[in-house]
Design a protein around this motif. Sequence first.
Motif, PDB file in Angstrom:
ATOM      1  N   UNK A   1       0.807  -1.220   0.000  1.00 14.77           N
ATOM      2  CA  UNK A   1       0.000   0.000   0.000  1.00 14.77           C
ATOM      3  C   UNK A   1       0.844   1.275   0.000  1.00 14.77           C
ATOM      4  N   UNK A   2       2.130   1.150  -0.388  1.00 10.21           N
ATOM      5  CA  UNK A   2       3.037   2.316  -0.366  1.00 10.21           C
ATOM      6  C   UNK A   2       3.626   2.621  -1.734  1.00 10.21           C
ATOM      7  N   UNK A   3       2.985   2.135  -2.797  1.00  8.15           N
ATOM      8  CA  UNK A   3       3.524   2.353  -4.140  1.00  8.15           C
ATOM      9  C   UNK A   3       3.552   3.835  -4.511  1.00  8.15           C
ATOM     10  N   UNK A   4       2.578   4.598  -4.033  1.00 16.45           N
ATOM     11  CA  UNK A   4       2.551   6.021  -4.333  1.00 16.45           C
ATOM     12  C   UNK A   4       3.761   6.743  -3.760  1.00 16.45           C
ATOM     13  N   UNK A   5       4.112   6.420  -2.531  1.00 11.92           N
ATOM     14  CA  UNK A   5       5.267   7.068  -1.907  1.00 11.92           C
ATOM     15  C   UNK A   5       6.569   6.651  -2.580  1.00 11.92           C
TER      16      UNK A   5
ATOM     17  N   UNK B   1       2.546  12.061  -3.808  1.00 11.48           N
ATOM     18  CA  UNK B   1       3.006  10.852  -3.127  1.00 11.48           C
ATOM     19  C   UNK B   1       2.298  10.619  -1.802  1.00 11.48           C
ATOM     20  N   UNK B   2       1.942  11.696  -1.124  1.00 13.61           N
ATOM     21  CA  UNK B   2       1.264  11.559   0.166  1.00 13.61           C
ATOM     22  C   UNK B   2      -0.207  11.179  -0.001  1.00 13.61           C
ATOM     23  N   UNK B   3      -0.822  11.603  -1.094  1.00 15.59           N
ATOM     24  CA  UNK B   3      -2.259  11.398  -1.279  1.00 15.59           C
ATOM     25  C   UNK B   3      -2.594  10.247  -2.224  1.00 15.59           C
ATOM     26  N   UNK B   4      -1.644   9.852  -3.073  1.00 17.59           N
ATOM     27  CA  UNK B   4      -1.947   8.860  -4.104  1.00 17.59           C
ATOM     28  C   UNK B   4      -2.347   7.511  -3.526  1.00 17.59           C
ATOM     29  N   UNK B   5      -1.794   7.158  -2.372  1.00 19.53           N
ATOM     30  CA  UNK B   5      -2.103   5.858  -1.765  1.00 19.53           C
ATOM     31  C   UNK B   5      -3.421   5.866  -0.990  1.00 19.53           C
ATOM     32  N   UNK B   6      -3.917   7.049  -0.634  1.00 20.15           N
ATOM     33  CA  UNK B   6      -5.085   7.116   0.241  1.00 20.15           C
ATOM     34  C   UNK B   6      -6.292   7.807  -0.386  1.00 20.15           C
ATOM     35  N   UNK B   7      -6.083   8.864  -1.208  1.00 19.03           N
ATOM     36  CA  UNK B   7      -7.210   9.634  -1.726  1.00 19.03           C
ATOM     37  C   UNK B   7      -7.100   9.929  -3.225  1.00 19.03           C
ATOM     38  N   UNK B   8      -6.799   8.927  -4.041  1.00 19.67           N
ATOM     39  CA  UNK B   8      -6.662   9.207  -5.477  1.00 19.67           C
ATOM     40  C   UNK B   8      -7.964   9.646  -6.130  1.00 19.67           C
ATOM     41  N   UNK B   9      -9.095   9.122  -5.679  1.00 19.33           N
ATOM     42  CA  UNK B   9     -10.379   9.482  -6.295  1.00 19.33           C
ATOM     43  C   UNK B   9     -10.770  10.928  -6.009  1.00 19.33           C
TER      44      UNK B   9
END
Length: 402
Positions: A123-127, A266-274
């Motif tokens: 769950x850390x691919x965005x970071x 990077x901070x938001x992509x894993x949690x709030x992309x929509x």
Amino acid sequence: MPFVLYVLALAVFAQGTSEFMLSGLMPDIAHDMQVSIPVAGSLTSAFAVGMIVGAPLTALLSLRWSRRRALLAFLITFLVVHVLGAVTSSFGVLLATRVVAALANAGFLAVALATAAGLVAPDAKGRATSVLLGGTTLACIAGVPAGAVLGQQWGWRAAFWAVALVSLPAVCAILRSVPGGAASSTTPVTGAGVAAARARHELRALRSPRLLVTLLLCALVNGATFCTFTYLAPLVTRVTGFGAAGVPAMLALFGVGSFAGVTAGGRLADTRPRQLLPAGGVALLLGWALFALTAGNAAATVVLVLVQGTLSFAVGATLISQVLYAAAEAPTLGGGFATAALNVGAAIGPWCGGIPLAAGLGYRAPLWVSALLVALALVAGGVAEAVRRAAARGERLRTTAA
């Protein structure tokens, strides 16, 4: 984040400097090579085309290589062709070096993205993506303006020599820091049949509508970014009225925005992309249109270069991470898919921007083209979301009826 990601980001910094620096060198290259600015702009498109073709092909090739071997082969090739580009007097040869450099860059970035995704939690691919792309944004902040200064002081060839020199410590760092395991697994792949079977399995990920839509959005948003960025130097000198000395400053300002955007993404992509993607897309569209209307105003240009750099990379970095999530069944080729999509955009952006320039519509025209490309992305994303919701409602109805 693992230290090796920062080592890879160093190499991405050198490659990002090479890819983006032409925006500050375009007028000098055109004059030296005795071609028009739109023709010189084809160097950016050629690089992007090489990235498009090279990303999946080199990712497939790397299935049988160790991480270290793949990354070193691609980076050393990248270094050598920059030396050749620095000494050639032929535009055709320079164009060819850009294609080869792009093939090497594509292979490196595809393996680096896959490696990064495999080194962090699921769950850390965005970071992890944001660390790698941080190398690109730092290239915009420091590398690209430095290349523009070198070009102004000693000619555009000096910038090519600088990229080759910066690549050397990255080669040494990869030798010391990158694991020797296979690029897609901790177990090396042996045998052509095994590699072919793995490739076929990973290519099946392209059947996913979610992945295909995300790749399309990546291409359109990045196309909008490159459309304006490629012609930023003549825009700020001939429309805004800044002198040549203002070009490095504007490039650096765009880079500061891009770094802020990648960090936020990077901070938001894993949690709030929509939430980030539609809001960021609308803001990006309005920003390009406003930039086109106010490009003659120095203060507005300064603000919008920063804002659009931030929005472009926040949305773009989030889309890249979503490609890696959507391509979970393709741990090696997922990075290649993302790289190819980004560079489809990097190819069509300068090409689309060059059409109105060649027609004599002025240097504001690429800004309007950027707005159009983002509008197309919003429409495509909206249609895909509507289809997804309709399918979900249909599935709920069938479940209820059963």
